[in-house]
Design a protein around this motif. Sequence first.
Motif, PDB file in Angstrom:
ATOM      1  N   THR A 108       0.812  -1.217   0.000  1.00  0.00           N
ATOM      2  CA  THR A 108       0.000   0.000   0.000  1.00  0.00           C
ATOM      3  C   THR A 108       0.845   1.267   0.000  1.00  0.00           C
ATOM      4  O   THR A 108       0.420   2.303   0.498  1.00  0.00           O
ATOM      5  N   GLY A 109       2.042   1.193  -0.569  1.00  0.00           N
ATOM      6  CA  GLY A 109       2.814   2.412  -0.775  1.00  0.00           C
ATOM      7  C   GLY A 109       2.178   3.263  -1.861  1.00  0.00           C
ATOM      8  O   GLY A 109       1.326   2.804  -2.629  1.00  0.00           O
ATOM      9  N   ASN A 110       2.564   4.523  -1.929  1.00  0.00           N
ATOM     10  CA  ASN A 110       1.968   5.436  -2.911  1.00  0.00           C
ATOM     11  C   ASN A 110       2.091   4.908  -4.334  1.00  0.00           C
ATOM     12  O   ASN A 110       1.098   4.805  -5.066  1.00  0.00           O
ATOM     13  N   TYR A 165       1.598   4.428  16.794  1.00  0.00           N
ATOM     14  CA  TYR A 165       2.817   5.182  17.087  1.00  0.00           C
ATOM     15  C   TYR A 165       2.623   6.691  16.977  1.00  0.00           C
ATOM     16  O   TYR A 165       3.607   7.437  16.916  1.00  0.00           O
ATOM     17  N   GLY A 166       1.383   7.134  16.932  1.00  0.00           N
ATOM     18  CA  GLY A 166       1.117   8.566  17.028  1.00  0.00           C
ATOM     19  C   GLY A 166       0.887   9.307  15.727  1.00  0.00           C
ATOM     20  O   GLY A 166       0.711  10.520  15.736  1.00  0.00           O
ATOM     21  N   SER A 167       0.876   8.596  14.596  1.00  0.00           N
ATOM     22  CA  SER A 167       0.748   9.271  13.302  1.00  0.00           C
ATOM     23  C   SER A 167      -0.608   9.024  12.657  1.00  0.00           C
ATOM     24  O   SER A 167      -1.297   8.047  12.970  1.00  0.00           O
ATOM     25  N   VAL A 168      -0.960   9.916  11.758  1.00  0.00           N
ATOM     26  CA  VAL A 168      -2.099   9.696  10.872  1.00  0.00           C
ATOM     27  C   VAL A 168      -1.593   9.842   9.440  1.00  0.00           C
ATOM     28  O   VAL A 168      -0.801  10.739   9.130  1.00  0.00           O
ATOM     29  N   ASP A 169      -2.029   8.941   8.564  1.00  0.00           N
ATOM     30  CA  ASP A 169      -1.671   9.000   7.150  1.00  0.00           C
ATOM     31  C   ASP A 169      -2.808   9.680   6.405  1.00  0.00           C
ATOM     32  O   ASP A 169      -3.919   9.147   6.336  1.00  0.00           O
ATOM     33  N   LEU A 170      -2.535  10.856   5.862  1.00  0.00           N
ATOM     34  CA  LEU A 170      -3.564  11.655   5.210  1.00  0.00           C
ATOM     35  C   LEU A 170      -3.276  11.775   3.719  1.00  0.00           C
ATOM     36  O   LEU A 170      -2.132  11.940   3.311  1.00  0.00           O
ATOM     37  N   VAL A 171      -4.343  11.695   2.929  1.00  0.00           N
ATOM     38  CA  VAL A 171      -4.226  11.756   1.475  1.00  0.00           C
ATOM     39  C   VAL A 171      -4.361  13.206   1.016  1.00  0.00           C
ATOM     40  O   VAL A 171      -5.241  13.937   1.481  1.00  0.00           O
ATOM     41  N   GLU A 172      -3.498  13.603   0.104  1.00  0.00           N
ATOM     42  CA  GLU A 172      -3.522  14.976  -0.392  1.00  0.00           C
ATOM     43  C   GLU A 172      -3.070  15.001  -1.843  1.00  0.00           C
ATOM     44  O   GLU A 172      -2.504  14.037  -2.352  1.00  0.00           O
ATOM     45  N   ASP A 173      -3.352  16.101  -2.509  1.00  0.00           N
ATOM     46  CA  ASP A 173      -2.881  16.304  -3.879  1.00  0.00           C
ATOM     47  C   ASP A 173      -1.414  16.717  -3.841  1.00  0.00           C
ATOM     48  O   ASP A 173      -1.022  17.585  -3.059  1.00  0.00           O
ATOM     49  N   GLU A 174      -0.632  16.111  -4.695  1.00  0.00           N
ATOM     50  CA  GLU A 174       0.787  16.443  -4.788  1.00  0.00           C
ATOM     51  C   GLU A 174       1.069  16.953  -6.191  1.00  0.00           C
ATOM     52  O   GLU A 174       0.722  16.313  -7.177  1.00  0.00           O
ATOM     53  N   ILE A 175       1.690  18.105  -6.279  1.00  0.00           N
ATOM     54  CA  ILE A 175       2.104  18.663  -7.562  1.00  0.00           C
ATOM     55  C   ILE A 175       3.535  18.219  -7.829  1.00  0.00           C
ATOM     56  O   ILE A 175       4.402  18.352  -6.971  1.00  0.00           O
ATOM     57  N   TYR A 176       3.769  17.661  -9.005  1.00  0.00           N
ATOM     58  CA  TYR A 176       5.124  17.222  -9.326  1.00  0.00           C
ATOM     59  C   TYR A 176       5.445  17.581 -10.774  1.00  0.00           C
ATOM     60  O   TYR A 176       4.564  17.611 -11.634  1.00  0.00           O
ATOM     61  N   PRO A 177       6.718  17.875 -11.069  1.00  0.00           N
ATOM     62  CA  PRO A 177       7.106  18.244 -12.438  1.00  0.00           C
ATOM     63  C   PRO A 177       7.247  17.010 -13.325  1.00  0.00           C
ATOM     64  O   PRO A 177       7.603  15.920 -12.876  1.00  0.00           O
ATOM     65  N   LYS A 181       2.004  18.423 -12.953  1.00  0.00           N
ATOM     66  CA  LYS A 181       0.877  17.503 -12.903  1.00  0.00           C
ATOM     67  C   LYS A 181       0.507  17.288 -11.447  1.00  0.00           C
ATOM     68  O   LYS A 181       1.293  17.512 -10.532  1.00  0.00           O
ATOM     69  N   SER A 182      -0.717  16.837 -11.242  1.00  0.00           N
ATOM     70  CA  SER A 182      -1.214  16.600  -9.894  1.00  0.00           C
ATOM     71  C   SER A 182      -1.527  15.120  -9.732  1.00  0.00           C
ATOM     72  O   SER A 182      -2.037  14.478 -10.652  1.00  0.00           O
ATOM     73  N   GLN A 183      -1.189  14.571  -8.583  1.00  0.00           N
ATOM     74  CA  GLN A 183      -1.544  13.193  -8.297  1.00  0.00           C
ATOM     75  C   GLN A 183      -1.765  13.045  -6.786  1.00  0.00           C
ATOM     76  O   GLN A 183      -1.206  13.793  -5.992  1.00  0.00           O
ATOM     77  N   LEU A 184      -2.609  12.107  -6.424  1.00  0.00           N
ATOM     78  CA  LEU A 184      -2.845  11.848  -5.014  1.00  0.00           C
ATOM     79  C   LEU A 184      -1.662  11.108  -4.405  1.00  0.00           C
ATOM     80  O   LEU A 184      -1.002  10.313  -5.055  1.00  0.00           O
ATOM     81  N   ARG A 185      -1.408  11.389  -3.146  1.00  0.00           N
ATOM     82  CA  ARG A 185      -0.418  10.643  -2.390  1.00  0.00           C
ATOM     83  C   ARG A 185      -0.801  10.744  -0.919  1.00  0.00           C
ATOM     84  O   ARG A 185      -1.578  11.621  -0.533  1.00  0.00           O
ATOM     85  N   TYR A 186      -0.293   9.826  -0.110  1.00  0.00           N
ATOM     86  CA  TYR A 186      -0.508   9.968   1.324  1.00  0.00           C
ATOM     87  C   TYR A 186       0.823  10.278   1.998  1.00  0.00           C
ATOM     88  O   TYR A 186       1.885   9.918   1.519  1.00  0.00           O
TER      89      TYR A 186
END
Length: 236
Positions: free
Chosen positions: A51-53, A75-87, A111-116
């Motif tokens: 389940t990696g990006n 362990y104290g974290s939350v994995d949140l999904v967001e839009d990532e802009i990449y060249p 370009k835009s793509q989802l990532r967590y």
Amino acid sequence: MLEVVDQSKGYLCLSPNNKKPEGERWRWAQLARAALRDLGCNVQTHGLATTGNDMIREAGLTSGDSAAWNEHGYYGSVDLVEDEIYPQNKFKLVKTENGDLDRVGEHIVEKSQLRYRGYHIGIELDDYDLKSQSKMISNDRNISFLPKRKREWVREKVESYFPWPLALTDQRARSLICMSELKAFAESYKWLPPRVRQYNEAGEVLPPPFSEVLRAYPTSEDRERFLSQDLFEGRL
């Protein structure tokens, strides 16, 4: 793989070597999917620890599960999904006078793509100096180190699931957030059934369109062709 397909009843698990980089692991999963396509099987695939990006985006698995998304909340974290802009390079391929391919009009586009991404929000015992009661956060992924606008985004996303104080202190709440985000992320990528390759009598791949025949198990002819040295070397 042939032995597993015979036992699978239309569904089998793929689990790449987790000691390898993610790029190698999702390419391995793609290789397995291509092998199933060569076999002419309508076998769906479930990923274990996949389940990696890039794995979710590229591997073409039907489903998957990951203990990490549950454990991150512990362990104290939350994995949140967001839009990532990449060249990304954009160009056209043209043939030169000597027949070679060359790039023209090459430039960078966004370009835009989802990532967590994981954000540490849990309150830990070692975050505070017991004498002065002042914060002494050592985890560089803690949201305290984020810009104000990003901190507000993380809090708003978390509060769409649970009250903020609960998410800070309750590992189960954080794990449920992670798993909900995983579900939303995975469902944003549509699984498509394999396009089965068709061959002529000479063993050459026929170009589409052609009639696709999906079977639960490969025929003896498909097995023999699949195990042939030429096809095996070409696939690798």
